[in-house]
Write a protein that holds these residues in place. Structure first.
Motif, PDB file in Angstrom:
ATOM      1  N   ASP A 159     -24.823 -24.143 -15.361  1.00 46.47           N
ATOM      2  CA  ASP A 159     -23.464 -23.743 -15.746  1.00 46.47           C
ATOM      3  C   ASP A 159     -23.328 -22.224 -15.748  1.00 46.47           C
ATOM      4  O   ASP A 159     -22.290 -21.676 -15.352  1.00 46.47           O
ATOM      5  N   PHE A 160     -24.371 -21.522 -16.202  1.00 45.40           N
ATOM      6  CA  PHE A 160     -24.326 -20.057 -16.212  1.00 45.40           C
ATOM      7  C   PHE A 160     -24.256 -19.517 -14.786  1.00 45.40           C
ATOM      8  O   PHE A 160     -23.489 -18.596 -14.490  1.00 45.40           O
ATOM      9  N   ILE A 161     -25.053 -20.106 -13.897  1.00 43.38           N
ATOM     10  CA  ILE A 161     -25.047 -19.673 -12.495  1.00 43.38           C
ATOM     11  C   ILE A 161     -23.681 -19.928 -11.868  1.00 43.38           C
ATOM     12  O   ILE A 161     -23.186 -19.128 -11.069  1.00 43.38           O
ATOM     13  N   ASP A 162     -23.059 -21.043 -12.268  1.00 45.42           N
ATOM     14  CA  ASP A 162     -21.741 -21.395 -11.724  1.00 45.42           C
ATOM     15  C   ASP A 162     -20.610 -20.600 -12.363  1.00 45.42           C
ATOM     16  O   ASP A 162     -19.446 -20.758 -11.988  1.00 45.42           O
ATOM     17  N   ALA A 167     -21.205 -21.102 -20.849  1.00 52.10           N
ATOM     18  CA  ALA A 167     -22.633 -21.154 -20.537  1.00 52.10           C
ATOM     19  C   ALA A 167     -23.374 -19.957 -21.126  1.00 52.10           C
ATOM     20  O   ALA A 167     -22.786 -18.907 -21.394  1.00 52.10           O
ATOM     21  N   THR A 168     -24.672 -20.125 -21.334  1.00 54.15           N
ATOM     22  CA  THR A 168     -25.501 -19.057 -21.891  1.00 54.15           C
ATOM     23  C   THR A 168     -26.739 -18.831 -21.028  1.00 54.15           C
ATOM     24  O   THR A 168     -27.192 -19.729 -20.312  1.00 54.15           O
ATOM     25  N   ASN A 169     -27.265 -17.619 -21.121  1.00 58.13           N
ATOM     26  CA  ASN A 169     -28.514 -17.238 -20.463  1.00 58.13           C
ATOM     27  C   ASN A 169     -29.343 -16.522 -21.524  1.00 58.13           C
ATOM     28  O   ASN A 169     -29.373 -15.297 -21.583  1.00 58.13           O
ATOM     29  N   PRO A 170     -30.001 -17.279 -22.405  1.00 58.25           N
ATOM     30  CA  PRO A 170     -30.595 -16.683 -23.609  1.00 58.25           C
ATOM     31  C   PRO A 170     -31.698 -15.673 -23.312  1.00 58.25           C
ATOM     32  O   PRO A 170     -32.412 -15.773 -22.310  1.00 58.25           O
ATOM     33  N   VAL A 171     -31.813 -14.708 -24.219  1.00 51.37           N
ATOM     34  CA  VAL A 171     -32.901 -13.730 -24.165  1.00 51.37           C
ATOM     35  C   VAL A 171     -34.153 -14.375 -24.748  1.00 51.37           C
ATOM     36  O   VAL A 171     -34.098 -15.062 -25.773  1.00 51.37           O
TER      37      VAL A 171
END
Length: 371
Positions: A159-162, A167-171
């Motif tokens: 979802d983040f890529i889309d 969407a999340t991209n966690p650290v």
């Protein structure tokens, strides 16, 4: 240079050190290298590495737990401790080197391994360090286990890529574990019934065979009959197969499954059931016959609340309900036989009637009541 000017310059240096620490990530963590400066106390000034318990050892001041605190908070606390040794102490704390952040990456990536990453590296960046995803990777179900926990969280990185807003991209942090699962194509369900540990329906995957489905059902029980297993297609008739060969992954018996298939594993011929006030109620194998006392022993014996004067043997082959007074049997050393297909019911003592449901081929299903 006047003493006042020297004092001003030293205090300015302390301020710069502290501000330098605050400007970035100023929370101290295990593995960080920190510098402690106590103005006018060289014996308390120096550097130390925070150990795995979050502590540092400071000469004179002793052991101090610094992990999880900001450099400002640590400086304030250390100044309060140093008052015992220094009049009006000024203390500065600076993180001079952050601990390396190590993340374990596994699953469907090109190069699964442990990676040393920079602080504040994101999940997507770390997967990139691992060479990116392998074929058939499922980025919608990436598993992330944070350091110090055992419960994974699922991240939908696709979802983040889309570009989806939610969407999340966690650290990631030191000690985190990332697992990229394989994409699963579900074709439907299959059913596994009978003598398995988890009866039910299971997702059918491409190429799934009989032994795979039985494995998902927890394997067979001790009462499974290897010669009495069958496979029924959704619209067909049951076809017997050799269970032993199927579990050994012999392709002649370990058939590829289709949506709606049902695997049924029958109980080995020659069993009896025992229910009620015994320690291990259930079904047990029996060859021809055995004494009632042996049958009770297989079930772990009767409990302290067993009403042994009112036992019953339900004999389905003759549609009989046979009352047994176990106290008389034991006193007279008589032998009462339990036969294949029998059901032994051991009621509990009590003022109220004990009601038992008897399940099996006993002529007619229903309720039996003892008083």
């Amino acid at each position: 240079m006047t003493p006042r000017l020297v004092c001003f310059l030293v205090l300015s240096m302390l301020t710069l050190l502290t501000v330098g620490a605050w400007a970035g990530d100023n929370v101290v963590e295990a593995g960080d290298r920190v510098r402690i400066i106590v103005l006018g106390a060289d014996d308390m000034t120096g550097e130390a590495t925070v150990n795995s318990e979050g502590n540092i050892a400071i000469p004179v001041l002793g052991v101090y737990k610094i992990a999880g605190k900001s450099t400002e908070a640590a400086a304030t606390e250390l100044a309060a401790i140093a008052k015992e040794y220094v009049k009006q102490p000024s203390v500065a704390v600076q993180v001079v080197q952050k601990a390396p952040t190590v993340v374990l990456v596994s699953g469907k990536v090109q190069k699964p391994a442990a990676y040393v990453v920079s602080t504040h590296s994101s999940l997507l960046e770390v997967i990139g360090l691992a060479g990116g995803v392998a074929d058939n990777a499922d980025l919608s179900r990436v598993s992330l286990i944070r350091s110090g926990t055992s419960t994974p969280e699922t991240v939908n990185l696709q979802d983040f890529i889309d570009g989806k807003a939610s969407a999340t991209n966690p650290v990631l942090g030191n000690g985190d574990t990332v697992m990229v699962p394989e994409k699963v194509t579900t074709l439907g369900v299959v059913f596994v019934l009978g003598e398995v540990r988890r009866i039910g329906s299971f997702e059918l995957r491409a190429g799934m065979r009989v032994h795979d489905a039985i494995g998902q059902a927890g394997g067979i029980t001790d009462l499974a009959d290897p010669q009495a297993a069958s496979l029924k297609s959704k619209d067909g008739d049951p076809v017997k197969f050799d269970l032993t060969k199927a579990l050994a992954q012999d392709p002649t018996e370990d058939k590829v499954l289709s949506p709606g298939d049902t695997i049924y594993i029958q109980t080995v011929a020659g069993t009896f059931n025992i229910y009620g006030a015994v320690n291990r109620p259930g079904s047990y194998p029996i060859k021809q016959s055995m004494p009632l006392t042996d049958a009770l022993a297989l079930a772990g014996g009767y409990t302290a609340r067993a009403k042994i004067q009112n036992l019953r043997i339900i004999r389905s082959s003759q549609q009989q309900s046979i009352p047994i007074n176990l106290a008389d049997v034991q006193m007279k050393a008589e032998s009462v036989a339990v036969m294949p297909g029998d059901t032994v019911v051991v009621p509990e003592r009590g003022d109220k009637p004990s009601i038992w449901t008897i399940i099996g081929s006993i002529g007619s299903l229903g309720w039996l009541v003892w008083r």
